[in-house]
Design an enzyme around this catalytic site. Structure first.
Site, mmCIF file in Angstrom:
data_model
loop_
_atom_site.group_PDB
_atom_site.id
_atom_site.type_symbol
_atom_site.label_atom_id
_atom_site.label_comp_id
_atom_site.label_asym_id
_atom_site.label_seq_id
_atom_site.Cartn_x
_atom_site.Cartn_y
_atom_site.Cartn_z
ATOM 1 N N GLY A 11 0.829 -1.213 0.000
ATOM 2 C CA GLY A 11 0.000 0.000 0.000
ATOM 3 C C GLY A 11 0.859 1.256 0.000
ATOM 4 N N ASN A 12 1.961 1.232 0.773
ATOM 5 C CA ASN A 12 2.832 2.418 0.833
ATOM 6 C C ASN A 12 3.549 2.666 -0.486
ATOM 7 O OD1 ASN A 12 2.796 3.728 3.470
ATOM 8 N ND2 ASN A 12 3.385 1.736 4.270
ATOM 9 N N LYS A 131 -1.254 -2.902 13.597
ATOM 10 C CA LYS A 131 -1.157 -2.626 12.157
ATOM 11 C C LYS A 131 -1.172 -1.122 11.894
ATOM 12 C CE LYS A 131 -1.146 -3.279 7.829
ATOM 13 N NZ LYS A 131 0.150 -3.641 7.296
ATOM 14 N N LYS A 217 -1.609 -7.777 4.682
ATOM 15 C CA LYS A 217 -1.755 -8.364 3.334
ATOM 16 C C LYS A 217 -0.639 -9.371 3.033
ATOM 17 C CE LYS A 217 1.451 -6.183 0.567
ATOM 18 N NZ LYS A 217 2.238 -5.670 1.663
ATOM 19 N N LYS A 279 6.487 -9.234 6.361
ATOM 20 C CA LYS A 279 6.843 -9.729 5.018
ATOM 21 C C LYS A 279 7.762 -10.940 5.145
ATOM 22 C CE LYS A 279 6.644 -5.053 3.290
ATOM 23 N NZ LYS A 279 5.200 -5.059 3.355
HETATM 24 N N1 ADP Z 1 15.299 -4.586 7.500
HETATM 25 C C1 ADP Z 1 14.656 -3.785 6.637
HETATM 26 N N2 ADP Z 1 15.066 -3.740 5.349
HETATM 27 C C2 ADP Z 1 14.436 -2.925 4.452
HETATM 28 N N3 ADP Z 1 13.385 -2.129 4.780
HETATM 29 C C3 ADP Z 1 12.945 -2.126 6.052
HETATM 30 C C4 ADP Z 1 13.560 -2.958 7.040
HETATM 31 N N4 ADP Z 1 12.915 -2.776 8.222
HETATM 32 C C5 ADP Z 1 11.955 -1.871 7.981
HETATM 33 N N5 ADP Z 1 11.957 -1.477 6.685
HETATM 34 C C6 ADP Z 1 10.993 -0.487 6.146
HETATM 35 O O1 ADP Z 1 9.832 -1.233 5.851
HETATM 36 C C7 ADP Z 1 9.219 -0.694 4.685
HETATM 37 C C8 ADP Z 1 8.234 -1.708 4.114
HETATM 38 O O2 ADP Z 1 7.104 -1.744 4.958
HETATM 39 P P1 ADP Z 1 5.758 -0.959 4.611
HETATM 40 O O3 ADP Z 1 6.076 0.371 3.954
HETATM 41 O O4 ADP Z 1 4.939 -0.938 5.842
HETATM 42 O O5 ADP Z 1 5.149 -1.972 3.584
HETATM 43 P P2 ADP Z 1 4.144 -1.858 2.360
HETATM 44 O O6 ADP Z 1 4.982 -1.517 1.168
HETATM 45 O O7 ADP Z 1 3.599 -3.252 2.312
HETATM 46 O O8 ADP Z 1 3.102 -0.836 2.693
HETATM 47 C C9 ADP Z 1 10.389 -0.342 3.802
HETATM 48 O O9 ADP Z 1 10.043 0.595 2.811
HETATM 49 C C10 ADP Z 1 11.381 0.237 4.839
HETATM 50 O O10 ADP Z 1 11.130 1.608 5.035
HETATM 51 N N1 CP Z 2 -3.295 -4.496 4.749
HETATM 52 C C1 CP Z 2 -1.966 -4.287 4.607
HETATM 53 O O1 CP Z 2 -1.128 -5.064 5.088
HETATM 54 O O2 CP Z 2 -1.591 -3.149 3.930
HETATM 55 P P1 CP Z 2 -0.121 -2.584 3.668
HETATM 56 O O3 CP Z 2 0.644 -3.650 2.980
HETATM 57 O O4 CP Z 2 -0.346 -1.398 2.805
HETATM 58 O O5 CP Z 2 0.466 -2.218 5.000
#
Ligand code: ADP
Ligand code: CP
Length: 324
Positions: A11-12, A131, A217, A279
């Site tokens: 989502g981010n 979350k 997700k 993840k």
């Molecule tokens: N060990 C790690 N290696 C790389 N990124 C990390 C790590 N720990 C935390 N992150 C952060 O986590 C982010 C991914 O999580 P998030 O943005 O919540 O996921 P999503 O893309 O699913 O929304 C990365 O963009 C980075 O900023």
């Molecule tokens: N539902 C969920 O996990 O969304 P993000 O991946 O955007 O955090």
């Protein structure tokens, strides 16, 4: 039929400006990812797409709260905010993929499945919100909001600021898994479990009822990957590679790692809860349930990553070794 690959879009990774970008900006980000997904289909992979909604569901919830505060509009329950984001983001991905296939003259059909995901009403995560959703705030902004809304919980999110958190129960079953399988077998590119799926619990008389939560997700995608026997799980997010010592001067990006090495890094706390840790946990669960490989990368590196030229690859074993 080509190898079955499930691609989870973070989502981010679709939000570039902390909630100030428009719906059209998000569609443009979706279109960029769609180009990379269609590249994979052109290479012969059979692709299923899932996506997050962390930022978007938080924006939706806040919109509903503000409309309630200033105009007494009836509030939107969190479960309906999840359903709305699943439909809204699914629509954008479906349209972007359909248009990209048409542009390249590829005869491929796309369908989004409104997906309910069963969780347990006893899940302890209902009592312990983890979350992160919505925008990032400074600590000062978070403290101000906490004064106004004492029941809100904030956490620090991977050095990016403070975010509200909501309950995130673990997925148990994907209610529409048979419909998803049928569409895959009929040649569709399927978009499913958007936003982790709409959380539902089973009642005593075997009916479902929605519950206020946001399922991660990555866990929902890993469960779907197992249920449809996907070969590869790809998680796209904001970074091109997973790192150890993330955000520190000795940060190191990981190229290929084994399940055992990954477990060791988890024990050493290299992966932040609420962002990278889910993840990694979802990846390990997939690999321990017949999955062959996991790739974590950013959307723009998808094509290179599937050909092992980018991203972090988590494998059961490295060539010439047998480590699991
Ligand atoms: N060990 C790690 N290696 C790389 N990124 C990390 C790590 N720990 C935390 N992150 C952060 O986590 C982010 C991914 O999580 P998030 O943005 O919540 O996921 P999503 O893309 O699913 O929304 C990365 O963009 C980075 O900023
Ligand atoms: N539902 C969920 O996990 O969304 P993000 O991946 O955007 O955090």
């Amino acid at each position: 039929m080509g190898k079955l690959v499930i691609v989870a879009i973070g989502g981010n990774s679709l939000v570039k400006d902390n909630g100030r970008d428009s719906v059209q900006d998000q569609y443009e980000a979706v279109c960029e990812t769609a180009v990379n997904i269609v590249d994979m289909v052109e290479e012969g992979f059979n692709v299923v797409v899932t996506h997050g909604n962390g930022p978007q569901v938080g924006f939706g919830l806040r919109r509903s709260e503000i409309a309630n505060e200033i105009a007494s509009m009836p509030p939107m329950p969190l479960v309906n905010c999840v359903a709305d984001t699943q439909g809204g983001i699914g629509y954008q991905i479906q349209q972007a993929l359909t248009n990209e296939f048409a542009k390249r003259g590829i005869n491929k059909k796309v369908a989004t499945v409104i997906t309910q995901v069963e969780v347990s009403s006893d899940d302890p995560n209902f009592k312990n919100p983890t979350k992160p959703v919505g925008s990032f705030f400074t600590i000062k902004q978070a403290e101000e909001m906490k004064k106004e809304h004492p029941d809100w919980v904030f956490v620090e999110d991977s050095g990016r600021g403070y975010r509200r958190v909501v309950p995130s129960p673990k997925p148990i079953d994907i209610v529409e898994k048979d419909a998803i399988k049928s569409l895959i077998e009929s040649g569709y590119v399927v978009i499913a479990v958007g936003g982790g799926g709409i959380p539902v619990v089973k009642t005593g008389d075997n009916t479902y009822v929605g519950v206020d939560a946001v399922i991660d997700k990555d866990f929902a995608t890993s469960l779907l990957a197992k249920q449809i026997n996907a070969e590869t799980l790809i998680i796209t997010t904001g970074v091109s590679r997973v790192c150890i010592n993330f955000g520190k001067p000795n940060q190191k990006a990981l190229d290929k790692i084994t399940v055992n090495e990954t477990k060791q890094y988890v024990l050493e706390n290299h992966f932040a809860p609420g962002s990278m840790l889910p993840k990694i946990e979802a990846s390990l669960s997939f690999l321990e349930n017949n999955g062959s490989r996991v790739i974590i990368t950013n959307p723009e590196s998808l094509k290179k990553a599937i050909n092992e030229k980018a991203g972090t690859h988590i494998l059961k074993q490295l060539l010439g070794h047998n480590l699991t």
